[in-house]
Design a protein around this motif. Sequence first.
Motif, PDB file in Angstrom:
ATOM      1  N   ALA A 110       0.832  -1.201   0.000  1.00  0.00           N
ATOM      2  CA  ALA A 110       0.000   0.000   0.000  1.00  0.00           C
ATOM      3  C   ALA A 110       0.870   1.255   0.000  1.00  0.00           C
ATOM      4  N   GLY A 111       1.908   1.264   0.845  1.00  0.00           N
ATOM      5  CA  GLY A 111       2.827   2.402   0.875  1.00  0.00           C
ATOM      6  C   GLY A 111       3.628   2.520  -0.398  1.00  0.00           C
ATOM      7  N   ARG A 330      -2.470   4.629   2.462  1.00  0.00           N
ATOM      8  CA  ARG A 330      -2.281   5.518   1.311  1.00  0.00           C
ATOM      9  C   ARG A 330      -2.459   6.980   1.719  1.00  0.00           C
ATOM     10  N   ARG A 331      -3.449   7.244   2.550  1.00  0.00           N
ATOM     11  CA  ARG A 331      -3.695   8.625   2.976  1.00  0.00           C
ATOM     12  C   ARG A 331      -2.534   9.145   3.809  1.00  0.00           C
ATOM     13  N   VAL A 332      -2.013   8.309   4.697  1.00  0.00           N
ATOM     14  CA  VAL A 332      -0.888   8.726   5.528  1.00  0.00           C
ATOM     15  C   VAL A 332       0.313   9.075   4.670  1.00  0.00           C
ATOM     16  N   PHE A 337       3.921  13.001   2.189  1.00  0.00           N
ATOM     17  CA  PHE A 337       4.686  13.370   0.993  1.00  0.00           C
ATOM     18  C   PHE A 337       4.363  14.795   0.567  1.00  0.00           C
ATOM     19  N   GLU A 338       3.092  15.113   0.483  1.00  0.00           N
ATOM     20  CA  GLU A 338       2.699  16.441  -0.009  1.00  0.00           C
ATOM     21  C   GLU A 338       3.147  17.542   0.945  1.00  0.00           C
ATOM     22  N   ALA A 379       5.713   6.316  10.690  1.00  0.00           N
ATOM     23  CA  ALA A 379       4.862   7.054   9.756  1.00  0.00           C
ATOM     24  C   ALA A 379       3.572   7.506  10.440  1.00  0.00           C
ATOM     25  N   LEU A 380       2.962   6.619  11.211  1.00  0.00           N
ATOM     26  CA  LEU A 380       1.730   6.991  11.912  1.00  0.00           C
ATOM     27  C   LEU A 380       1.993   8.082  12.946  1.00  0.00           C
TER      28      LEU A 380
END
Length: 399
Positions: A110-111, A330-332, A337-338, A379-380
């Motif tokens: 997913a990542g 995916r949202r994380v 990234f953005e 990441a979380l």
Amino acid sequence: MNTSSENFATFACKPEESRGRLHDEPESATRSCFQRDRDRIIHAAAFRRLQYKTQVFVNHEGDFFRTRLTHSLEVSQIARSIAQCLNLNQYLAETLALAHDLGHTPFGHAGEFALEDLMAPYGGFDHNAQSLRVVTKLEQRYADFDGLNLTWETLEGVVKHNGPLTGFAEAKPLPWAIVEYAKDQDLGLSTYASGEAQIAAVADDVAYNNHDIDDGLRAGLFTIDDIRQVDFVGETFTEVEKRYPDLDFSRTVHEVVRRTIGMMVEDILAESRTRLADAKPQSVDDVRNYGEPLFGFSDEMAKNDRELKEFLFPNMYRHYKLNRMTSKARRVVKDLFELFLSEPGTMPTEWQVGTNGAGDELTARVVADYIAGMTDRHALDEHRRLFDLQARTSEFSLG
């Protein structure tokens, strides 16, 4: 030291015939060059982080489920055993198995898919190429060079264990990380890799599919009756239940997985010996230049492997519980990234070095390196610190 090369097949990778390292170093007095590569990988920070990177389930879903680290250890055991039976260099096979997932992102595929989409305008993202980037640049432990300064044979196997890399369609050019490294060292991208690398690749398939049976059943994503539709797995369950009618669920599952792994390994050994007898390679370069893999499944076992994958895809990887996890992952990754791309100053100070400014390609690559190296938990935690307005932003974390 005695490398025991006299026990290797003529087509094995022998330590004394290694093409060496990009940066010259004195040889170890106690280890072959491939044993030394293995040890450098084991001591790498990226290897330790695999403990907290998901295989299929997000790391905090449960302590029992496999992580990238436990998967890598299982692949290394299978690869080492196959290599030893075929008189190949078990140390190189083990090394490649331990290194094959170093470039994986948090949250598994997913990542990875999220980073592939986000990096599309900036040269793309590929986890095999990222593994090369980890071992040649991102690991920074040694005074004289970046990366781990691994042997040519190990780097070749990291990059080409799934086959040659030239001849890509224009729509899928070589990953930029590989193109970038090829400026410093030619890894022979147009040929197959060594037998040891081919074995590491097929051992990955053996471990991945069989252990997903184990994890999927224990997680309740499908039942024993469901998976009976995969003929060779169903037949194995029938054999185990007939022989051990009173065996509990946990031991039944373990016995079936143990047997299916054994069947696959025996098939690889038999098929590889047949191919070797036909090809008669006299050197590792004969293996590289043969034009097709010399180590792998028979046609019948490859069919079984495909059927198992076809079962696992809808019943496990696209199960609604995993779809929810995938959506969150995916949202994380997208949010991180953005934000980092538009505001690189929000990354830790050491990661800001080398960025050119918001939105440019170099900054995007640094951001991808930073995110790809994160564990699930890191990441979380980063996402919570940066997007939860009530969270403290100065919490200490090594990732």
